[in-house]
Design a protein around this motif. Sequence first.
Motif, PDB file in Angstrom:
ATOM      1  N   LEU A 131     -34.104 -44.647  37.685  1.00  0.00           N
ATOM      2  CA  LEU A 131     -35.535 -44.780  37.928  1.00  0.00           C
ATOM      3  C   LEU A 131     -35.745 -45.095  39.401  1.00  0.00           C
ATOM      4  O   LEU A 131     -35.312 -46.144  39.885  1.00  0.00           O
ATOM      5  CB  LEU A 131     -36.139 -45.887  37.061  1.00  0.00           C
ATOM      6  CG  LEU A 131     -37.647 -46.094  37.202  1.00  0.00           C
ATOM      7  CD1 LEU A 131     -38.422 -44.875  36.711  1.00  0.00           C
ATOM      8  CD2 LEU A 131     -38.106 -47.340  36.442  1.00  0.00           C
ATOM      9  N   LYS A 132     -36.393 -44.177  40.120  1.00  0.00           N
ATOM     10  CA  LYS A 132     -36.663 -44.364  41.543  1.00  0.00           C
ATOM     11  C   LYS A 132     -38.125 -44.711  41.748  1.00  0.00           C
ATOM     12  O   LYS A 132     -39.014 -44.076  41.172  1.00  0.00           O
ATOM     13  CB  LYS A 132     -36.328 -43.091  42.310  1.00  0.00           C
ATOM     14  CG  LYS A 132     -34.839 -42.751  42.338  1.00  0.00           C
ATOM     15  CD  LYS A 132     -34.577 -41.508  43.178  1.00  0.00           C
ATOM     16  CE  LYS A 132     -33.091 -41.190  43.234  1.00  0.00           C
ATOM     17  NZ  LYS A 132     -32.817 -39.966  44.043  1.00  0.00           N
ATOM     18  N   GLY A 133     -38.367 -45.709  42.589  1.00  0.00           N
ATOM     19  CA  GLY A 133     -39.731 -46.130  42.878  1.00  0.00           C
ATOM     20  C   GLY A 133     -39.878 -47.619  42.683  1.00  0.00           C
ATOM     21  O   GLY A 133     -39.150 -48.234  41.896  1.00  0.00           O
ATOM     22  N   ASP A 134     -40.823 -48.207  43.412  1.00  0.00           N
ATOM     23  CA  ASP A 134     -41.011 -49.656  43.373  1.00  0.00           C
ATOM     24  C   ASP A 134     -42.082 -50.096  42.373  1.00  0.00           C
ATOM     25  O   ASP A 134     -42.321 -51.295  42.209  1.00  0.00           O
ATOM     26  CB  ASP A 134     -41.400 -50.171  44.764  1.00  0.00           C
ATOM     27  CG  ASP A 134     -40.316 -49.906  45.802  1.00  0.00           C
ATOM     28  OD1 ASP A 134     -39.128 -49.925  45.409  1.00  0.00           O
ATOM     29  OD2 ASP A 134     -40.655 -49.673  46.982  1.00  0.00           O
ATOM     30  N   ALA A 135     -42.725 -49.148  41.705  1.00  0.00           N
ATOM     31  CA  ALA A 135     -43.866 -49.493  40.855  1.00  0.00           C
ATOM     32  C   ALA A 135     -43.453 -50.250  39.600  1.00  0.00           C
ATOM     33  O   ALA A 135     -44.203 -51.094  39.102  1.00  0.00           O
ATOM     34  CB  ALA A 135     -44.642 -48.234  40.475  1.00  0.00           C
ATOM     35  N   LEU A 136     -42.263 -49.947  39.083  1.00  0.00           N
ATOM     36  CA  LEU A 136     -41.804 -50.610  37.858  1.00  0.00           C
ATOM     37  C   LEU A 136     -40.304 -50.416  37.714  1.00  0.00           C
ATOM     38  O   LEU A 136     -39.686 -49.650  38.455  1.00  0.00           O
ATOM     39  CB  LEU A 136     -42.546 -50.089  36.629  1.00  0.00           C
ATOM     40  CG  LEU A 136     -42.252 -48.692  36.083  1.00  0.00           C
ATOM     41  CD1 LEU A 136     -42.984 -48.506  34.763  1.00  0.00           C
ATOM     42  CD2 LEU A 136     -42.656 -47.600  37.040  1.00  0.00           C
ATOM     43  N   THR A 137     -39.716 -51.116  36.756  1.00  0.00           N
ATOM     44  CA  THR A 137     -38.283 -51.094  36.531  1.00  0.00           C
ATOM     45  C   THR A 137     -37.978 -50.527  35.136  1.00  0.00           C
ATOM     46  O   THR A 137     -38.885 -50.358  34.308  1.00  0.00           O
ATOM     47  CB  THR A 137     -37.696 -52.512  36.628  1.00  0.00           C
ATOM     48  OG1 THR A 137     -38.227 -53.292  35.543  1.00  0.00           O
ATOM     49  CG2 THR A 137     -38.070 -53.172  37.961  1.00  0.00           C
ATOM     50  N   LEU A 138     -36.703 -50.279  34.883  1.00  0.00           N
ATOM     51  CA  LEU A 138     -36.319 -49.854  33.543  1.00  0.00           C
ATOM     52  C   LEU A 138     -36.667 -50.912  32.509  1.00  0.00           C
ATOM     53  O   LEU A 138     -37.065 -50.589  31.381  1.00  0.00           O
ATOM     54  CB  LEU A 138     -34.818 -49.555  33.493  1.00  0.00           C
ATOM     55  CG  LEU A 138     -34.362 -48.215  34.072  1.00  0.00           C
ATOM     56  CD1 LEU A 138     -32.837 -48.102  33.986  1.00  0.00           C
ATOM     57  CD2 LEU A 138     -35.008 -47.047  33.343  1.00  0.00           C
ATOM     58  N   ASP A 139     -36.542 -52.174  32.880  1.00  0.00           N
ATOM     59  CA  ASP A 139     -36.916 -53.224  31.932  1.00  0.00           C
ATOM     60  C   ASP A 139     -38.411 -53.193  31.634  1.00  0.00           C
ATOM     61  O   ASP A 139     -38.839 -53.513  30.519  1.00  0.00           O
ATOM     62  CB  ASP A 139     -36.504 -54.597  32.460  1.00  0.00           C
ATOM     63  CG  ASP A 139     -35.011 -54.849  32.297  1.00  0.00           C
ATOM     64  OD1 ASP A 139     -34.392 -54.178  31.439  1.00  0.00           O
ATOM     65  OD2 ASP A 139     -34.464 -55.714  33.009  1.00  0.00           O
ATOM     66  N   ASP A 140     -39.235 -52.825  32.622  1.00  0.00           N
ATOM     67  CA  ASP A 140     -40.664 -52.647  32.359  1.00  0.00           C
ATOM     68  C   ASP A 140     -40.867 -51.557  31.300  1.00  0.00           C
ATOM     69  O   ASP A 140     -41.659 -51.709  30.368  1.00  0.00           O
ATOM     70  CB  ASP A 140     -41.417 -52.236  33.640  1.00  0.00           C
ATOM     71  CG  ASP A 140     -41.583 -53.393  34.623  1.00  0.00           C
ATOM     72  OD1 ASP A 140     -41.711 -54.548  34.163  1.00  0.00           O
ATOM     73  OD2 ASP A 140     -41.606 -53.116  35.825  1.00  0.00           O
ATOM     74  N   LEU A 141     -40.155 -50.450  31.447  1.00  0.00           N
ATOM     75  CA  LEU A 141     -40.275 -49.358  30.473  1.00  0.00           C
ATOM     76  C   LEU A 141     -39.797 -49.794  29.095  1.00  0.00           C
ATOM     77  O   LEU A 141     -40.365 -49.395  28.073  1.00  0.00           O
ATOM     78  CB  LEU A 141     -39.493 -48.133  30.946  1.00  0.00           C
ATOM     79  CG  LEU A 141     -40.107 -47.330  32.089  1.00  0.00           C
ATOM     80  CD1 LEU A 141     -39.201 -46.162  32.447  1.00  0.00           C
ATOM     81  CD2 LEU A 141     -41.496 -46.819  31.715  1.00  0.00           C
ATOM     82  N   ARG A 142     -38.761 -50.596  29.072  1.00  0.00           N
ATOM     83  CA  ARG A 142     -38.280 -51.100  27.777  1.00  0.00           C
ATOM     84  C   ARG A 142     -39.351 -51.950  27.099  1.00  0.00           C
ATOM     85  O   ARG A 142     -39.494 -51.948  25.874  1.00  0.00           O
ATOM     86  CB  ARG A 142     -36.986 -51.893  27.962  1.00  0.00           C
ATOM     87  CG  ARG A 142     -35.791 -51.022  28.385  1.00  0.00           C
ATOM     88  CD  ARG A 142     -34.513 -51.846  28.498  1.00  0.00           C
ATOM     89  NE  ARG A 142     -33.368 -50.978  28.764  1.00  0.00           N
ATOM     90  CZ  ARG A 142     -32.730 -50.904  29.930  1.00  0.00           C
ATOM     91  NH1 ARG A 142     -33.121 -51.679  30.949  1.00  0.00           N
ATOM     92  NH2 ARG A 142     -31.695 -50.100  30.076  1.00  0.00           N
TER      93      ARG A 142
END
Length: 264
Positions: free
Chosen positions: A247-258
């Motif tokens: 996941l590239k970008g500063d808007a969110l993280t993989l944990d956010d998606l989880r």
Amino acid sequence: MTDRADQTIAALRGGHDYLTSVVHGLATADLTRRSGASEWDVSQVLSHLGSGAEIGRATLEGALNGTGPRDGDFNKSVWARWDAMSPAERAEGFVHADERLVRAYEALDARAREELRVDLGFMPAPVDVATLAGLRLSEFTHHTWDVEVAFDPTAVLLPVATEPLLTQAGLLIGFLGKADALGGRHARIAVRTVSPTRSFGLDLGDSVALVDEPAEPDAVLSAPAEWWLRLVSGRHAPAHTPAEVNLKGDALTLDDLRRVFPGF
């Protein structure tokens, strides 16, 4: 539409034959091992799939003969019977119940696969055979993973199911995704999958929706298609996330998606 139904029914057959071979290779003690569904052991996953096959076949038959869906008491009686089974009975019962459901789908002629509409009760309108079979394929494929991951932490979704499931990925994503998990943040993500290759957008705002790939995304998610499907269904723990996921970008993280996709 018939082609999509054909592909999905063929995937149901491939999935059934595969999981049947897995089940027949399990020892009695394996059936009580904790599955990928945190509250169920392996036999309970098979019970869920077996009872679902019975209910699904009754729903399909109700549409074919014009009697409509069975009532809630029917579903409860099926669940109670499966809950009372021993782990070994659930395993063998799953094999027989799912075989009967797959055969019922395979017996549908081209006209039925194109024109039949099935009232599910929880959808805004009756659905076609491709959608009905696709819902079962999603349930079946993810619960097959729940069985396999009990023995192999690197398990992936069945390849035969990945492409048809990608086609219908947007159907329930608004139900499965929890936009409020981002605390009011709005993000547009470009999702790029491999095996098969697909590109599309994920909009996380007041709701969660699949859209066209944004020209200027806030982040870019690159992942195997099967992991994207597991993400949406909540089967995305770091221990089960392949190294290729990025996941590239500063808007969110993989944990956010989880957190957006907590599972069910």
